[in-house]
Write an enzyme that holds these catalytic residues in place. Structure first.
Site, PDB file in Angstrom:
ATOM      1  N   TRP A 445       4.582   0.223   3.326  1.00  0.00           N
ATOM      2  CA  TRP A 445       5.498  -0.247   4.364  1.00  0.00           C
ATOM      3  C   TRP A 445       5.094  -1.631   4.862  1.00  0.00           C
ATOM      4  CZ3 TRP A 445       4.792  -1.312   9.640  1.00  0.00           C
ATOM      5  CH2 TRP A 445       5.964  -1.485  10.379  1.00  0.00           C
ATOM      6  N   HIS A 446       3.784  -1.877   4.968  1.00  0.00           N
ATOM      7  CA  HIS A 446       3.325  -3.190   5.409  1.00  0.00           C
ATOM      8  C   HIS A 446       3.641  -4.266   4.380  1.00  0.00           C
ATOM      9  CE1 HIS A 446       0.964  -1.171   8.600  1.00  0.00           C
ATOM     10  NE2 HIS A 446       0.973  -2.359   9.174  1.00  0.00           N
ATOM     11  N   ASP A 447       3.333  -3.986   3.127  1.00  0.00           N
ATOM     12  CA  ASP A 447       3.607  -4.963   2.069  1.00  0.00           C
ATOM     13  C   ASP A 447       3.308  -4.309   0.724  1.00  0.00           C
ATOM     14  OD1 ASP A 447       4.394  -7.288   0.883  1.00  0.00           O
ATOM     15  OD2 ASP A 447       2.942  -8.570   1.897  1.00  0.00           O
TER      16      ASP A 447
END
Length: 559
Positions: A445-447
């Protein structure tokens, strides 16, 4: 003097951040919390007076070392000086090299103007709208904001949110709909990562006005969480076939924050207008805090935050926000650690200096997230919606990896628990496996980077010793030596959390390996490791007492 200390305690207390963190109103529950701790405070004991002396020596030394490692006097200064900008504090340069925070810092006044316009229009519309639902205003303002923020790229966002809406509403099978929603939403993370600049061949879309924020995908991850929240809340309501409506319609008043997650809303509230109003709710659109669909609709159309009676609380919250902004500016003007880490300019630095570069980098990461989140939550409070506070502990006030993740990005943590962790089974038989799945989602989700995925797995591995030790030694918690044993465990935990986060977000692989080499392969490194571990032990005892002091008042936030 005592009055000043009491005012400072109140100013920095949990209650000033979030009304959810006040002592429990249930007297039995409150007393049970109080009974779990020693009623006698340790602050005036000889032990804690000695700890105070350690703090008075170590904390200023940490600041001095961080400045020595990143200032003009350091031999590595020419390597990172080009990343510094002209500042406003005493003629000093400012380290504005962090791209994420630079966007917020450079557009701060524009955001303040937008907040003023939004709040003013809300009040004007409220005067003339009578009993009409607030979500109509959020729907209209949200669309206008989205067009201004992302221009023609808002079409891409609407395609995503409408597909998710359609899956939830038009797939008849509950299990198939749930599965397809998750598959679609997770696949969008990969699609947007690899094809965010893909041209579709229509000049109006490819070359048209891209808005103030051309990178629409940067903040889309928060939109993704809202898409999932709506779909999962709606599917749960649809599965109940409206049975709760007849039983609970008279109960839509004075629900607490937990009850609002499953608020017995009419099925008619799950409509396209409310959905888009929720997705595009301007105060929380860019970065949250995250509020679930059920909670948002309940606070919007059934029971708004009583802002008139909460002016004092909101004003104190604003002062806390301004204090954090000043602290951030002070660090950026006096410690250029972000620029140092970007250029890897730590040649010849001692292990103490490298560790302070990493530690103050972590503090800047904490502050660069905390400040926007608190500004947006302040905006939401002014607007009558009360989302959860995202950061309730200072980054340096953590000794437990498990508790750290409960306090860090708290609204996201609550979202994860509600929609992923509990549906998977929570902390039961497959707790470790569930945690691995959760942190894999968090990393993706962050990257979409292997480095962050490895970070997520590393965090789960680092949770294991604490979970096992807690299980093994829980039976000794009444013993006098238990607090000191926990202190040693806390030191190990803090080191592991620091290493994981330095690897994932600050020093990277090269810097972290360099630090570990110097820590355990050089005399000065071993000396620093022993002394710093002693300081961390002292800090852990102070943290224990801070939490016990909260529990003596009936507050237990479990972090």
């Amino acid at each position: 003097m005592s009055n000043l200390v009491n005012h400072l305690k109140d100013f920095f207390s949990l209650e000033t951040l979030d009304g959810r963190l006040k002592p429990s109103e249930n007297q039995l529950k409150r007393q049970a919390i109080i009974n779990r701790v020693n009623p006698q405070s340790r602050w005036s004991s000889l032990e804690f007076k000695l700890y105070g002396v350690v703090f008075a020596i170590i904390v200023p030394l940490m600041f001095k070392t961080g400045m020595d490692a990143s200032n003009e006097t350091n031999p590595n200064y020419p390597r990172f000086a080009h990343l510094l900008s002209n500042g406003w504090m005493w003629g000093r340069k400012v380290d504005n090299s962090d791209q994420q925070y630079r966007f917020f810092r450079d557009n701060f006044l524009m955001l303040c103007g937008l907040i003023s316009i939004h709040c003013l229009l809300r009040r004007i519309v409220n005067i003339f709208s009578g009993t009409r639902k607030r979500t109509y205003f959020d729907f209209g303002f949200g669309i206008l904001f989205l067009i201004g923020a992302h221009g023609v790229n808002c079409l891409k966002i609407f395609i995503h949110i409408l597909i998710s809406f359609s899956i939830a509403h038009y797939i008849p099978s509950y299990k198939i709909a749930i599965t397809l929603v998750w598959i679609f939403v997770i696949s969008t993370l990969f699609i947007n990562h690899h094809f965010r600049n893909f041209k579709i061949g229509v000049s109006l879309v490819d070359d048209g006005f891209k808005g103030i924020i051309a990178r629409w995908d940067v903040f889309f991850n928060f939109t993704l969480l809202r898409m999932l929240s709506y779909a999962l809340d709606y599917l749960e309501k649809k599965r109940q076939n409206g049975n709760l409506l007849e039983k609970s319609n008279s109960n839509l008043s004075n629900l607490d924050d937990r009850q609002r997650l499953e608020a017995p809303l009419p099925i008619s509230d799950y409509n396209i207008i409310n959905y888009i109003a929720y997705i595009t709710y301007t105060p929380l659109f860019i970065a949250g805090p995250i509020i679930t669909f059920n909670d948002y609709i309940y606070q919007s159309n059934y029971q708004q935050l009583a802002t008139v009676t909460n002016y004092k609380r909101t004003f104190i919250y604003f002062l806390r926000l301004m204090f954090c902004i000043f602290v951030m500016e002070f660090i950026l003007h006096h410690m250029y650690v972000v620029a140092v880490s970007k250029t890897k300019a730590w040649n010849g630095d001692s292990p103490f200096q490298i560790s302070m570069i990493g530690m103050f980098n972590l503090n800047i990461i904490w502050l660069k997230l905390l400040i926007p989140w608190r500004l947006f939550r302040f905006w939401s409070l002014l607007d009558g919606i009360d989302p959860p506070e995202n950061m309730i502990r200072c980054m340096d006030n953590n000794f437990s990896a498990v508790a750290f993740w409960r306090a860090w990005h708290r609204s996201y943590n609550k979202w994860i628990v509600r929609y992923i962790y509990i549906p998977l089974g929570g902390g039961g038989k497959y707790r470790i496996l569930n945690s691995l799945f959760v942190f894999s989602f968090v990393a993706i989700w962050h990257d979409i980077e292997l480095r962050l995925l490895m970070w997520g797995w590393l965090v789960v591995i680092f949770l294991l010793p604490e979970i096992l030790a807690t299980y093994a030694f829980k039976r000794y918690q009444e013993e006098s030596w238990f607090r000191y044993l926990c202190g040693f465990g806390a030191v190990i935990n803090i080191w592991m959390m620091m290493i994981a986060n330095l690897f994932g977000f600050c020093l990277g692989k090269d810097g972290t390996l360099h630090l570990l080499h110097d820590l355990f392969r050089t005399f000065s490194g071993i000396q620093f490791f022993i002394l710093s571990s002693g300081a961390l032990f002292v800090a852990s005892q102070v943290m224990f007492e801070l939490r016990e002091n909260e529990m003596r008042r009936g507050i237990n936030v479990k972090c």
